[in-house]
Write an enzyme that holds these catalytic residues in place. Sequence first.
Site, PDB file in Angstrom:
ATOM      1  N   GLU A  74       0.839  -1.206   0.000  1.00 14.65           N
ATOM      2  CA  GLU A  74       0.000   0.000   0.000  1.00 14.65           C
ATOM      3  C   GLU A  74       0.867   1.246   0.000  1.00 14.65           C
ATOM      4  O   GLU A  74       1.976   1.225   0.545  1.00 14.65           O
ATOM      5  CB  GLU A  74      -0.863   0.040   1.272  1.00 14.65           C
ATOM      6  CG  GLU A  74      -1.972  -0.968   1.274  1.00 14.65           C
ATOM      7  CD  GLU A  74      -2.775  -0.943   2.572  1.00 14.65           C
ATOM      8  OE1 GLU A  74      -2.452  -0.176   3.492  1.00 14.65           O
ATOM      9  OE2 GLU A  74      -3.744  -1.717   2.647  1.00 14.65           O
TER      10      GLU A  74
ATOM     11  N   ARG B 206       5.417  -3.566  17.221  1.00 15.57           N
ATOM     12  CA  ARG B 206       6.087  -3.362  15.931  1.00 15.57           C
ATOM     13  C   ARG B 206       6.544  -4.740  15.479  1.00 15.57           C
ATOM     14  O   ARG B 206       7.380  -5.361  16.121  1.00 15.57           O
ATOM     15  CB  ARG B 206       7.292  -2.434  16.112  1.00 15.57           C
ATOM     16  CG  ARG B 206       7.913  -1.966  14.824  1.00 15.57           C
ATOM     17  CD  ARG B 206       9.147  -1.123  15.081  1.00 15.57           C
ATOM     18  NE  ARG B 206       8.869   0.189  15.654  1.00 15.57           N
ATOM     19  CZ  ARG B 206       8.409   1.231  14.973  1.00 15.57           C
ATOM     20  NH1 ARG B 206       8.146   1.113  13.683  1.00 15.57           N
ATOM     21  NH2 ARG B 206       8.208   2.383  15.572  1.00 15.57           N
TER      22      ARG B 206
ATOM     23  N   PHE C  72      -6.739   2.772   6.000  1.00 16.60           N
ATOM     24  CA  PHE C  72      -5.918   1.567   5.829  1.00 16.60           C
ATOM     25  C   PHE C  72      -6.205   0.433   6.806  1.00 16.60           C
ATOM     26  O   PHE C  72      -5.524  -0.584   6.758  1.00 16.60           O
ATOM     27  CB  PHE C  72      -4.434   1.916   5.808  1.00 16.60           C
ATOM     28  CG  PHE C  72      -3.879   2.520   7.073  1.00 16.60           C
ATOM     29  CD1 PHE C  72      -3.617   1.727   8.174  1.00 16.60           C
ATOM     30  CD2 PHE C  72      -3.622   3.887   7.144  1.00 16.60           C
ATOM     31  CE1 PHE C  72      -3.100   2.278   9.334  1.00 16.60           C
ATOM     32  CE2 PHE C  72      -3.101   4.450   8.299  1.00 16.60           C
ATOM     33  CZ  PHE C  72      -2.841   3.647   9.403  1.00 16.60           C
TER      34      PHE C  72
ATOM     35  N   LYS D 184       7.751  -1.488   6.278  1.00 18.30           N
ATOM     36  CA  LYS D 184       7.755  -0.245   5.499  1.00 18.30           C
ATOM     37  C   LYS D 184       8.971  -0.211   4.585  1.00 18.30           C
ATOM     38  O   LYS D 184      10.035  -0.705   4.945  1.00 18.30           O
ATOM     39  CB  LYS D 184       7.665   0.976   6.397  1.00 18.30           C
ATOM     40  CG  LYS D 184       8.747   1.123   7.412  1.00 18.30           C
ATOM     41  CD  LYS D 184       8.446   2.310   8.327  1.00 18.30           C
ATOM     42  CE  LYS D 184       9.382   2.289   9.509  1.00 18.30           C
ATOM     43  NZ  LYS D 184       9.111   3.296  10.503  1.00 18.30           N
TER      44      LYS D 184
ATOM     45  N   LYS E 159       2.429   4.421   1.354  1.00 18.04           N
ATOM     46  CA  LYS E 159       2.656   4.915   2.719  1.00 18.04           C
ATOM     47  C   LYS E 159       2.459   6.430   2.672  1.00 18.04           C
ATOM     48  O   LYS E 159       3.356   7.172   2.277  1.00 18.04           O
ATOM     49  CB  LYS E 159       4.056   4.558   3.220  1.00 18.04           C
ATOM     50  CG  LYS E 159       4.286   4.976   4.670  1.00 18.04           C
ATOM     51  CD  LYS E 159       5.667   4.521   5.150  1.00 18.04           C
ATOM     52  CE  LYS E 159       5.834   4.596   6.654  1.00 18.04           C
ATOM     53  NZ  LYS E 159       5.642   5.926   7.214  1.00 18.04           N
TER      54      LYS E 159
HETATM   55  P1  ATP Z   1       7.486   6.599  10.085  1.00 14.77           P
HETATM   56  O1  ATP Z   1       8.221   7.745  10.703  1.00 14.77           O
HETATM   57  O2  ATP Z   1       8.264   5.852   9.072  1.00 14.77           O
HETATM   58  O3  ATP Z   1       6.093   6.931   9.667  1.00 14.77           O
HETATM   59  P2  ATP Z   1       6.515   5.470  12.443  1.00 14.77           P
HETATM   60  O4  ATP Z   1       7.374   4.931  13.528  1.00 14.77           O
HETATM   61  O5  ATP Z   1       5.796   6.749  12.662  1.00 14.77           O
HETATM   62  O6  ATP Z   1       7.400   5.528  11.176  1.00 14.77           O
HETATM   63  P3  ATP Z   1       5.589   2.954  11.585  1.00 14.77           P
HETATM   64  O7  ATP Z   1       4.654   2.114  12.338  1.00 14.77           O
HETATM   65  O8  ATP Z   1       6.974   2.511  11.561  1.00 14.77           O
HETATM   66  O9  ATP Z   1       5.414   4.434  12.100  1.00 14.77           O
HETATM   67  O10 ATP Z   1       5.117   3.072  10.097  1.00 14.77           O
HETATM   68  C1  ATP Z   1       3.777   3.015   9.814  1.00 14.77           C
HETATM   69  C2  ATP Z   1       3.168   4.410   9.798  1.00 14.77           C
HETATM   70  O11 ATP Z   1       2.926   4.786   8.467  1.00 14.77           O
HETATM   71  C3  ATP Z   1       1.816   4.381  10.449  1.00 14.77           C
HETATM   72  O12 ATP Z   1       1.909   4.792  11.794  1.00 14.77           O
HETATM   73  C4  ATP Z   1       0.967   5.323   9.635  1.00 14.77           C
HETATM   74  O13 ATP Z   1       0.932   6.597  10.253  1.00 14.77           O
HETATM   75  C5  ATP Z   1       1.702   5.484   8.338  1.00 14.77           C
HETATM   76  N1  ATP Z   1       0.980   4.953   7.165  1.00 14.77           N
HETATM   77  C6  ATP Z   1       0.776   5.621   6.004  1.00 14.77           C
HETATM   78  N2  ATP Z   1       0.137   4.860   5.107  1.00 14.77           N
HETATM   79  C7  ATP Z   1      -0.094   3.665   5.703  1.00 14.77           C
HETATM   80  C8  ATP Z   1      -0.717   2.457   5.268  1.00 14.77           C
HETATM   81  N3  ATP Z   1      -1.214   2.330   4.040  1.00 14.77           N
HETATM   82  N4  ATP Z   1      -0.768   1.447   6.157  1.00 14.77           N
HETATM   83  C9  ATP Z   1      -0.247   1.558   7.404  1.00 14.77           C
HETATM   84  N5  ATP Z   1       0.358   2.661   7.859  1.00 14.77           N
HETATM   85  C10 ATP Z   1       0.442   3.721   7.019  1.00 14.77           C
END
Ligand code: ATP
Length: 586
Positions: free
Chosen positions: A250, A419, A342, A425, A252
């Site tokens: 998907e 996590r 999502f 990602k 991001k």
């Molecule tokens: P980052 O700074 O890379 O966003 P993070 O630590 O805030 O990392 P992660 O859980 O590592 O968060 O990465 C997933 C994040 O990406 C989610 O918290 C969400 O906010 C965002 N996101 C955007 N699009 C999507 C999607 N399609 N599915 C899931 N999460 C998504």
Amino acid sequence: MRYSLIADGYEKIEATAKRLKMTDLLVKLLKQTPKDLIDKVVYLTQGKLYPDFVGIEIGIAEKLAIRAVAKATGYSEKEIEENVKKTGDLGETTEKFLEKKTQRTFFQEQLTVHMVYANLDKMAKAEGPGSIELKISLLAGLLANATPKEGKYVIRTITGSLRLGIADMTVLDALAVAFGGGKDARKYLERAYNISSDLGRVAKTVLEQGLETVKKFEVSLGEPIRPMQAERLSSPIEILEKLGGKCIAEFKYDGERIQAHKKGDQVTLFSRRLENITDQYPDSCELLKNHVRAENAIVEAECVAVDPDTGEMRPFQELMHRRRKYGIKEAMEEYPISLFMFDALYIDGKDLTLEPYPIRRRNLEKIIEQSDHIKVADYIVTDNLDELERFFEKAVESGCEGLVCKSVAKDAVYQAGARGWLWIKYKRDYKSEMTDTVDLVVVGAFHGRGKRAGTYGALLLAAYNPKIDMFETVTKCGTGFTDEDLKKLPKMMKKHQIPHRHPRVNSTLKADIWFEPKVVIETLGAEITLSPIHVCAMNAIRKGSGLAIRFPRFTGNYRLDKSAEDTTSVKEIIEMYKNRLKKVAG
Ligand code: ATP
């Protein structure tokens, strides 16, 4: 329950450097706690009065706390301040002054947990005129009845400097031992916590109703579910390997994560850190109210800033304008948003958190009525490396950070609060920042909508490739045009309009209107990225990919002095991409 039990417990916990000992001490304290106070004691040990999502914070500025200490002990604020300078800790100073003061007191009421909690709660909720005086007198009232040790911990609690370091996980360990029959109970308690974000409620349930009731915990509207998070890998090959050869990839989106709880017409929004952010996004609430076809639901979305005129995604920073108490209406107009859904975690009585992702996604698609401002996340299901890479480039070019690749396995549940490798990602490791403007030729345009109806929403721009004498598209630009520009542009371009793509223009995009390449404009982008859509420099960096300019903005300069052939060349764009290529962290 006397507050001294808590103060003694804290003192011992503070004195130990061993985690196991800390847990044992906490177990002892919890076991001494009566049923009706267990939730409050759990909150207090973490320096809170309620779970975070309730949004009622304990806390008072140190200056006010000093006034209360002065009032309770009879010493001057100045004397207390002087002493804090020496000890560096108002808690310790309070203890000292209360020791001195006790010699002069005749009567003291014994401090109970109930009294402490009730006073702190009143202080936290006090608002408006007179609230400062009320807070000081409530705190002074507690201190007047406190032993020196109790006073120290009351002050540390109220000034946010308890520093016991009791993490959520330590509380869960202690609850398992104290009331769950042993360590094995921990996993059930943890799940209950992950889906309710409320340690106090978990503690109360296990103590009052036993572990079997905790095992049956279900998600509940109004209580945020701790968010599932993604691991990270840096290549499609590793990702597909890890996900069993196939995944749902998907976009991001680069915005703010939102967990929405819809209860009839009522929508509540929680941030990634579980704060209630409903007031920041009245537009999101409206969208969810009108486009979620379920009476009750918990869904997750990324809320993204979009260009009000073109609907294109804007960088994450623009959402910062929503972090304010007043002027939200103006911010909503100036910085509108779109929602990209999502996940679906609960729909009309059914807890979906233990369902695999493909099923959750299918449920989500069923209930979301998509429109311009609310969409289900763009995705592909793929087992192909090349396709995954292409989709990644498409995501980056559309203004996204990259992809979140999700497991399609049967056990791909929603891992609340964790996590894990069910979501991976894939972000850009490299990006090429642009510092120079480029001059590009207008080869097409897209119809505007909303405020831009009747004029252009965006222009299709190209760079020149002298080797083959072709103009190759490199970006779509809809930002930076004033109202005057927008009025002027259709008139200015009319004489160059042609019914089809110009034979010297190379483009895979289909513009609504095509132009003979004549008019040159100056633009500044944020960066140059690989692109599966734009044909500029096709195959020069990577097979099957061109280069694109992300987040382009018209600088206001019409380069009437330049002919189409004088525009920035494809070779220059390749150089800019290579020169500025930087390894970026994260
Ligand atoms: P980052 O700074 O890379 O966003 P993070 O630590 O805030 O990392 P992660 O859980 O590592 O968060 O990465 C997933 C994040 O990406 C989610 O918290 C969400 O906010 C965002 N996101 C955007 N699009 C999507 C999607 N399609 N599915 C899931 N999460 C998504």
